[in-house]
Design an enzyme around this catalytic site. Structure first.
Site, PDB file in Angstrom:
ATOM      1  N   GLY A   1       0.807  -1.207   0.000  1.00 43.38           N
ATOM      2  CA  GLY A   1       0.000   0.000   0.000  1.00 43.38           C
ATOM      3  C   GLY A   1       0.842   1.259   0.000  1.00 43.38           C
ATOM      4  N   THR A   2       1.906   1.259   0.841  1.00 38.69           N
ATOM      5  CA  THR A   2       2.719   2.467   0.959  1.00 38.69           C
ATOM      6  C   THR A   2       3.570   2.674  -0.289  1.00 38.69           C
ATOM      7  OG1 THR A   2       2.849   2.048   3.328  1.00 38.69           O
ATOM      8  CG2 THR A   2       4.341   3.679   2.439  1.00 38.69           C
TER       9      THR A   2
ATOM     10  N   ASN B   1      10.863 -10.456  -6.828  1.00 43.10           N
ATOM     11  CA  ASN B   1      11.478 -11.295  -5.800  1.00 43.10           C
ATOM     12  C   ASN B   1      11.699 -12.719  -6.260  1.00 43.10           C
ATOM     13  OD1 ASN B   1      11.735  -9.279  -3.939  1.00 43.10           O
ATOM     14  ND2 ASN B   1       9.745  -9.658  -3.006  1.00 43.10           N
TER      15      ASN B   1
ATOM     16  N   ASN C   1      18.205  -8.575  -1.111  1.00 43.40           N
ATOM     17  CA  ASN C   1      18.534  -7.152  -1.165  1.00 43.40           C
ATOM     18  C   ASN C   1      20.013  -6.919  -1.421  1.00 43.40           C
ATOM     19  OD1 ASN C   1      15.900  -6.556  -0.699  1.00 43.40           O
ATOM     20  ND2 ASN C   1      16.134  -6.247   1.496  1.00 43.40           N
TER      21      ASN C   1
ATOM     22  N   GLU D   1      22.225   9.906 -18.969  1.00 42.90           N
ATOM     23  CA  GLU D   1      22.626   9.105 -20.125  1.00 42.90           C
ATOM     24  C   GLU D   1      21.823   7.817 -20.224  1.00 42.90           C
ATOM     25  OE1 GLU D   1      26.822   8.391 -20.984  1.00 42.90           O
ATOM     26  OE2 GLU D   1      27.276  10.246 -19.945  1.00 42.90           O
TER      27      GLU D   1
END
Length: 451
Positions: free
Chosen positions: A144-145, A206, A228, A254
Site C-alpha cells: 500500500g505504501t 522477488n 537485497n 545518459e
C-alpha cells in the site's frame, strides 16, 4: 557536482535502501557513524562520492537520502540498527498507521498527511546540492505504501522538480509468490503513475531473484537480506560511475538518453554477473567475455520474463574492476553474432558501455564472492510486457467481480480510476507490441516488387 537524492518508500524500499547504503559505505570506506578516515578534504570537498553523501563541518558523511513509511516498525529498525548514526533523524520519516496493503490509503487518506513533510525534507536535501541531477526512487508496487505513497510522491516531485530525472527501482509482484491478495490492484494503479512520472524504471521481482540466489549462490532458503544484497550490487554498479572516477563514465541522464526510445517504453530489465559463491569463485576464470555472456542469460534477469520472447531495443553494460575497452568491444561483438539475442531492426547498434576501475565490494560474511570484475546490464526489451500482462490478467479476474473494490472506494477513490489505470496499461501492452513489430509490414510489401 552531480548530486543524486535517494528516496526509499515503504518496507521494500527501505530494506533495499539499507542494503545499498551498507554497500556504499563499504565501497567508500565510510564507517557506520559517518566518519571517513581516508577522506583528506574535510567539509564537502569535491570528491566523487559527494554525489551521494553530504559532508558536515565535523567531517561526518550523511547520505543524501530520505526513508518514508506509513508505519514505524521498519524505520525503527534503521533507527536502532548498525547504521543508526549515519542518518540524520529528520531523514527517517514514519507515520503511525499502516497503509494496510491499500493503494488508496497510501495515496489519498494516510499518505496525504505525510507527503508534505517528505517533500519538505527532500527540499532541504535539494537545497544542499550544488547541481542536483535527479532522484533515485525505491519502492514496491504490490503493497500500500510503496504503491500509493510512492506514486503520490512521484507526482509531487514532477511538479516541484520537473526537469530532474527520476530513476525508479521498483519491485513488481512475482508470478507465483504473492505477499497480498490485492497486489494486482495496487500494481496497476501504481504503474499508471510510474508511466507518467518516472524517466526510467528498473523492474525487480522477488521470485526471479530468489531463483538466482538458489541457483547461483546455493542458498536453499534465501531471505530478504540475501535478495537485497544482490539488488544492491546492481544499484551500486549503476551508480558507480557517479561515485567514482572511471574510464567511461555514465551519467543518470545518459541512461535515459540511451535506453528510452519512446517516453512510455521505459521499463528496464536488469541482470548482474558474476553471481557466484566464494567456494566456486576460487575455481573459475571469469573473463570479460564470460561475464558478459552470463549477463545476457535469461536466467540472470532480475524480473520473471524471458528476453528470448522479445527483442532488445537498447542495452547498457556497466563494467567495473579490471576491464579494458578492448575486451568489452570483443565481448559485445560476440553477443551481436548470437542468434538468440535479437535486436529490433530499427536500432542496429543498441549497446552503451561504461567502465569503472573500482572493483566490486562485497559485504563481509555475505553470500557473494569478492571478484576482480563484474558487469551489470540494464536492458530495454519488449519482453518486459510479460510482467504487465500477467498482472493485468489477475487484475481482470478480480475486477470483473469487483472483489475488494469497496476497500478502495471507502478510502475516497472512485471506481473510474480503476478502469482508467487498466486502460492505460492495456495501451502500454499495445505500445510494446507495436515497437517490437515496427517494420514487419513494410518488408512483406517489398517482396512483391522483386519479380
Amino acid at each position: 557536482m552531480r548530486e543524486c537524492i535517494s528516496i526509499h518508500i515503504g518496507q521494500a524500499g527501505i530494506q533495499v535502501g539499507n542494503a545499498c547504503w551498507e554497500l556504499y559505505c563499504l565501497e567508500h570506506g565510510i564507517q557506520a557513524d559517518g566518519q571517513m578516515p581516508g577522506d583528506k578534504t574535510i567539509g564537502g570537498g569535491d570528491d566523487a562520492f559527494n554525489t551521494f553523501f553530504s559532508e558536515t563541518g565535523a567531517g561526518k558523511h550523511v547520505p543524501r537520502a530520505v526513508f518514508v513509511d506509513l508505519e514505524p516498525t521498519v524505520i525503527d529498525e534503521v533507527r536502532t540498527g548498525t547504521y543508526r548514526q549515519l542518518f540524520h533523524p529528520e531523514q527517517l520519516i514514519s507515520g503511525k498507521e499502516d497503509a494496510a496493503n491499500n493503494f488508496a490509503r497510501g495515496h489519498y487518506t494516510i499518505g496525504k498527511e505525510i507527503v508534505d513533510l517528505c517533500l519538505d525534507r527532500i527540499r532541504k536535501l535539494a537545497d544542499n546540492c550544488t547541481g542536483l541531477q535527479g532522484f533515485l526512487v525505491f519502492n514496491a508496487v504490490g503493497g500500500g505504501t510503496g504503491s500509493g505513497l510512492g506514486s503520490l510522491l512521484l507526482e509531487r516531485l514532477s511538479v516541484d522538480y520537473g526537469k530532474k530525472s527520476k530513476l525508479g527501482f521498483t519491485v513488481y509482484p512475482s508470478p507465483q509468490v504473492s505477499t497480498s491478495v490485492v497486489e494486482p490492484y495496487n500494481s496497476v494503479l501504481s504503474t499508471h503513475s510510474l508511466l507518467e512520472h518516472t524517466d526510467v524504471a528498473i523492474l525487480l521481482d522477488n521470485e526471479a531473484i530468489y531463483d538466482i540466489c538458489r541457483r547461483s549462490l546455493d542458498i536453499e532458503r534465501p531471505t530478504y537480506t540475501n535478495l537485497n544484497r544482490l539488488v544492491s550490487q546492481v544499484i551500486s554498479s549503476l551508480t558507480a560511475s557517479l561515485r567514482f572516477d572511471g574510464a567511461l563514465n555514465v551519467d543518470v541522464n545518459e541512461f535515459q538518453t540511451n535506453l528510452v526510445p519512446y517516453p512510455r517504453i521505459h521499463f528496464m530489465l536488469s541482470s548482474y554477473a558474476p553471481v557466484i559463491s566464494a567456494e566456486k569463485a576460487y575455481h573459475e576464470q571469469l573473463s570479460v567475455a564470460e561475464i558478459t555472456n552470463s549477463a545476457f542469460e535469461p536466467s540472470s534477469m532480475m524480473a520473471k520474463c524471458d528476453p528470448r520472447h522479445g527483442k532488445y531495443m537498447a542495452c547498457c553494460l556497466m563494467y567495473r574492476g579490471d576491464v579494458v575497452p578492448k575486451d568489452v568491444n570483443a565481448a559485445v561483438a560476440t553477443i551481436k553474432t548470437k542468434r538468440t539475442i535479437q535486436f529490433v531492426d530499427w536500432c542496429p547498434t543498441g549497446f552503451k558501455c561504461g567502465i569503472n576501475y573500482q572493483p566490486p565490494s562485497v559485504v563481509p560474511g555475505g553470500d557473494l564472492a569478492k571478484v576482480q570484475r563484474a558487469v551489470c546490464m540494464i536492458s530495454n526489451s519488449t519482453s518486459v510486457v510479460e510482467v504487465f500482462s500477467r498482472i493485468d490478467h489477475k487484475f481482470d479476474l478480480m475486477y470483473a467481480k469487483r472483489a475488494f473494490v469497496h476497500w478502495y472506494v471507502g478510502e475516497g477513490m472512485e471506481e473510474g480510476e480503476f478502469s482508467e489505470a487498466r486502460e492505460d496499461l492495456a495501451a502500454l501492452e499495445k505500445d510494446y507490441e507495436e515497437v517490437g513489430a515496427e517494420f514487419d509490414e513494410g518488408e512483406d510489401g517489398d517482396e512483391g516488387d522483386e519479380y
